[in-house]
Write a protein that holds these residues in place. Structure first.
Motif, PDB file in Angstrom:
ATOM      1  N   ARG A   1       1.104  -0.956  -0.227  1.00 48.40           N
ATOM      2  CA  ARG A   1      -0.371   0.089   0.413  1.00 48.40           C
ATOM      3  C   ARG A   1       0.673   1.310   0.141  1.00 48.40           C
ATOM      4  O   ARG A   1       0.647   2.319  -0.698  1.00 48.40           O
ATOM      5  CB  ARG A   1      -0.761   0.278   1.148  1.00 48.40           C
ATOM      6  N   ALA A   2       2.047   1.900   0.809  1.00 49.00           N
ATOM      7  CA  ALA A   2       2.840   2.554   0.864  1.00 49.00           C
ATOM      8  C   ALA A   2       2.871   2.664  -0.131  1.00 49.00           C
ATOM      9  O   ALA A   2       4.034   4.050  -0.471  1.00 49.00           O
ATOM     10  CB  ALA A   2       3.813   2.397   2.176  1.00 49.00           C
TER      11      ALA A   2
ATOM     12  N   ALA B   1       1.908   1.847  -3.353  1.00 46.90           N
ATOM     13  CA  ALA B   1       1.154   2.320  -4.314  1.00 46.90           C
ATOM     14  C   ALA B   1       0.675   4.014  -4.205  1.00 46.90           C
ATOM     15  O   ALA B   1       1.021   4.922  -5.239  1.00 46.90           O
ATOM     16  CB  ALA B   1      -0.235   1.479  -4.202  1.00 46.90           C
ATOM     17  N   GLU B   2       1.070   4.184  -2.300  1.00 49.59           N
ATOM     18  CA  GLU B   2       0.495   6.054  -2.543  1.00 49.59           C
ATOM     19  C   GLU B   2       2.159   6.850  -2.867  1.00 49.59           C
ATOM     20  O   GLU B   2       1.573   7.985  -3.321  1.00 49.59           O
ATOM     21  CB  GLU B   2       0.585   5.955  -0.871  1.00 49.59           C
ATOM     22  N   ARG B   3       3.218   5.717  -2.670  1.00 45.88           N
ATOM     23  CA  ARG B   3       4.218   6.806  -2.868  1.00 45.88           C
ATOM     24  C   ARG B   3       4.352   6.869  -4.882  1.00 45.88           C
ATOM     25  O   ARG B   3       4.521   7.972  -5.436  1.00 45.88           O
ATOM     26  CB  ARG B   3       5.444   6.291  -2.614  1.00 45.88           C
ATOM     27  N   ARG B   4       3.816   5.929  -5.545  1.00 48.64           N
ATOM     28  CA  ARG B   4       3.808   6.312  -6.994  1.00 48.64           C
ATOM     29  C   ARG B   4       3.191   6.956  -7.748  1.00 48.64           C
ATOM     30  O   ARG B   4       2.931   7.930  -8.400  1.00 48.64           O
ATOM     31  CB  ARG B   4       3.528   4.749  -7.348  1.00 48.64           C
ATOM     32  N   ARG B   5       1.888   7.149  -6.774  1.00 46.04           N
ATOM     33  CA  ARG B   5       0.085   8.009  -6.730  1.00 46.04           C
ATOM     34  C   ARG B   5       1.274   9.523  -6.434  1.00 46.04           C
ATOM     35  O   ARG B   5       0.962  10.289  -7.461  1.00 46.04           O
ATOM     36  CB  ARG B   5      -0.179   7.546  -6.304  1.00 46.04           C
ATOM     37  N   ALA B   6       1.945   9.758  -5.466  1.00 43.34           N
ATOM     38  CA  ALA B   6       2.192  10.992  -5.308  1.00 43.34           C
ATOM     39  C   ALA B   6       2.921  11.651  -5.982  1.00 43.34           C
ATOM     40  O   ALA B   6       3.484  12.812  -6.630  1.00 43.34           O
ATOM     41  CB  ALA B   6       2.609  10.969  -3.726  1.00 43.34           C
TER      42      ALA B   6
ATOM     43  N   ALA C   1      -2.253   0.034   5.984  1.00 49.34           N
ATOM     44  CA  ALA C   1      -3.376   0.805   5.880  1.00 49.34           C
ATOM     45  C   ALA C   1      -3.794   1.763   6.895  1.00 49.34           C
ATOM     46  O   ALA C   1      -5.173   2.550   6.729  1.00 49.34           O
ATOM     47  CB  ALA C   1      -4.158   0.151   4.906  1.00 49.34           C
TER      48      ALA C   1
END
Length: 716
Positions: free
Chosen positions: A550-551, A553-558, A663
């Motif tokens: 999850r981290a 994925a969040e980093r890639r979106r950011a 999460a």
């Protein structure tokens, strides 16, 4: 009278006493790899050894290795070191290099206590220990020197006027000390004030003397030095030259002997100048005379200084001459005559200095605990072992790797192979960068100049190889560390009617790059866990952190949503150290490149500058201690309020506390792994070590050192 610079000519009256032991007991007033190297010769000669150590070095290898060890408040405490020599019955003190090695007051104190100082006489220490005085002295004896002037007693305005007469660019350097500390370049009049302030500040901190010397900066120069030996019976001789041109910030990185640019006729010229400089002060023992030469005018050497001690790079001279320079120092100090066979240069030797530093962070010094140390197949003079703590208290040099061959190409290839097999895990080092440097076409061709390394710029952190990623992924899987916060991963990868599939592990490297890896066997060695691992594979080392799915994925979106060219407004300390200067105040408007905060660590200064124009908020004060990656200032554009993201290894969360984050924001607790501080393994042991492939057994034996005894004798 011409001097034979390679073949010694001992006095006819000098006795032949090669079989006699020079001393019964010698105290080594130093630490790290040089102390251990001197102990090696003392053991071979049957001489009892005494170490000194400070509180910060109480568990250092050199303190355990000597026959006796004495605690002192500081390696610079003359009274304490002399008292330690007297209390342990030492009849001589070997100063190594740095610290008190060129201190005339220390030599006098040894003599007053009836202890032999293994070094030159007081006159040589006083004359050559002051660059201004040394330059004038050797010039009076016919040795050519670089144009320049002493700043002693001059006001800044007078210095500026004299600088204009001498001509720019100028090298501003402390008159006392050495090792490149405090040297600053003033390219023109606009640079002079800052160069003077920086050089004085470092000189006061490192040497207790802020007297400066300014010299013309030669274009594309080579730094060539000559090893000399002299006894009290009239013999002064040269052992040939060393090429020390490959430097970064005036600190040598790779040295070799002989120089690829020097032929026999030029070698004789260098040797004659070095012998003349040594004789001019009645030199005694081993010393080094250093020269600069313009790349296109090698026949015009300029004297820059004489180091009245053993040099860091002395092993390359030992490798090509077959001499033990420490033994020769001891014999001369004991009054013996130099009684050597004719000296011949055999083949070629190259030395690489392994520093605890982060090349991708501008070669800043690094600290940490060595989780695994395993030297490669070469001569290695080391300051560390598995479990050694590398602190910010002392120089970041942790080892020297030295290779010899019948010719230069072979020596370079052997050095590269030895570096590839040198394993240092747990602390950033420059080993990968050293290998890249050895592969440079200019280095291989011997086309060198002192600015070559600084012009290379800062390298990117190397990408972990597939073997490195797979090995760490296997450790994560073996340890039961969650690779993501998905319920499906907690159940385990599966397919109906099929076998369990390999799961993907997300890993972050030191450059912040994310990698996906599947566990697989490979030629790699891994230490650490459960959230951070160090791995050595394919001739390089990497630090990798476990990141949840999850981290990741969040980093890639950011990252995908970040504006091109956006710069983080938070500025962090590049290394742990002390804030020695704050150049701005809260609310000041600053321009891109403005100096904000200067941090001192390991006797070096590092300045944090503004990445863009804006308004500054200062988060530290002069005199405060800062940790690596601690925010020291924030520069925001007008009207902008930066969004702060806290996370493992970032601001607000120390790297040592990093762990996969679920999460819900709560840290996941991985299954317990046996290791240091856990059940069954004492806390003093090494980090967990795993190895796969043909080299596994050798590294298993290296991963857990024998229990380290306390220093054998401690005197408060």
């Amino acid at each position: 009278m011409a001097v034979d610079t390679l073949a010694p000519s001992p006095s006819p009256a000098a006795p032949r006493r090669g079989a006699e032991r020079p001393f019964a007991c010698v105290l080594v007033a130093n630490r790290g790899e040089i102390a251990r190297r001197v102990f090696r010769t003392l053991r071979r000669l049957g001489i009892r050894s005494v170490a000194v150590f400070t509180e910060a070095d109480a568990d250092a290898p050199h303190a355990r290795e000597a026959d006796h060890a004495v605690r002192v408040p500081s390696y610079l405490d003359v009274d304490a070191v002399v008292a330690a020599a007297m209390a342990t019955g030492a009849d001589a003190v070997h100063p190594g290099y740095g610290f008190l090695s060129e201190n005339a007051a220390f030599a006098r104190a040894c003599a007053a206590a009836g202890v032999v100082f293994v070094g030159p006489g007081v006159e040589a220490l006083e004359v050559m220990g002051d660059k201004i005085r040394a330059k004038a002295h050797v010039a009076a004896h016919g040795v050519p020197t670089v144009p320049g002037f002493s700043a002693a007693g001059l006001s800044d305005a007078e210095i500026a006027a004299e600088a204009a007469r001498t001509g720019y660019p100028l090298l501003v350097k402390p008159s006392a000390g050495g090792g490149g500390k405090g040297m600053t370049i003033a390219a023109g009049p606009h640079d002079l004030a800052d160069a003077l302030a920086t050089a004085r500040r470092v000189a006061r901190a490192a040497f207790g003397d802020d007297t400066l010397l300014l010299e013309r900066l030669l274009e594309r120069p080579r730094h060539i030095e000559v090893q000399v030996l002299a006894d009290a019976h009239g013999t002064t001789l040269s052992l040939g030259e060393r090429e020390c041109t490959l430097q970064r910030r005036h600190q040598k990185v790779i040295e070799e002997a002989p120089s690829p640019a020097v032929d026999a006729a030029l070698r004789a010229r260098f040797g004659e100048a070095a012998v003349a400089a040594a004789r001019s002060v009645g030199y005694l023992g081993a010393g080094t005379v250093e020269f600069l030469v313009a790349g296109d005018r090698l026949h015009e050497p300029f004297f820059i200084e004489m180091n009245t001690r053993l040099q860091v790079e002395h092993p390359v001279t030992e490798m090509v001459t077959g001499l033990d320079l420490v033994e020769q120092q001891l014999r001369v100090a004991a009054g013996f005559a130099l009684d050597l066979p004719p000296v011949r240069l055999d083949g070629h030797a190259v030395e690489a200095r392994v520093y605890a530093e982060a090349p991708s962070r501008g070669y800043l010094p690094a600290t940490g605990t060595v989780g695994l140390w395993h030297p490669g197949p070469a001569r290695v003079d080391s300051a560390v072992e598995t479990g050694t703590v590398v602190s910010a208290h002392y120089d970041p040099l942790i080892a020297k790797v030295i290779a010899h061959g019948p010719d230069r190409a072979t020596a370079l290839a052997r050095l590269d192979a030895a570096l590839a097999d040198t394993v240092v895990l747990g602390v950033d080092t420059n080993i990968t960068d050293l290998r890249a440097l050895l592969a440079e076409p200019a280095v291989r061709a011997g086309d060198l100049h002192t600015g070559l390394l600084d012009r290379r710029g800062t390298p990117d952190a190397p990408e972990p190889t597939p073997d490195a990623l797979a090995a760490v992924a296997a450790r994560v899987a073996d340890a039961g560390t969650p690779a993501s916060d998905s319920a499906w991963d907690r159940i385990g990868a599966w397919r109906a009617g099929g076998a369990r599939a390999q799961r993907t592990v997300f890993l972050e490297d030191d450059a912040g790059r994310l990698h996906e890896a599947a566990p697989a066997p490979g030629e790699a060695v891994v230490v650490g866990g459960p959230a951070e691992f160090w791995v050595h594979a394919d001739g390089g080392a990497h630090r990798l952190r476990v990141v949840s799915r999850r981290a990741a994925a969040e980093r890639r979106r950011a990252a995908a949503g970040r504006a091109p060219g956006a710069v983080d407004p938070d500025l962090v300390a590049p290394l742990p150290g002390t804030v020695v200067a704050v150049h701005v105040a809260d609310g000041d408007a600053v321009e891109e490149g403005s100096r904000l905060v200067t941090i001192e660590a390991m006797k070096m200064e590092h300045t944090v500058t503004a990445p863009h124009a804006g308004t500054v908020r200062v988060c530290v004060a002069a005199g405060s201690q800062v940790a690596r990656d601690q925010v020291v200032a924030t520069v925001t554009l007008a009207g902008e309020v930066p969004e702060r993201v806290e996370g493992p290894g970032t601001r607000g969360v120390p790297e040592s506390a990093a762990s996969p984050v679920s999460a819900t924001g709560e840290a996941e607790v991985p299954e317990r792994v046996e290791g240091p501080g856990t059940r069954g393994v004492p806390a003093s042991g090494a980090s967990p070590v795993s190895a796969t492939g043909a080299r596994a057994e050798a590294f298993r034996s290296a991963g857990t050192p024998a229990s380290a005894p306390s220093p054998k004798e401690t005197l408060s």
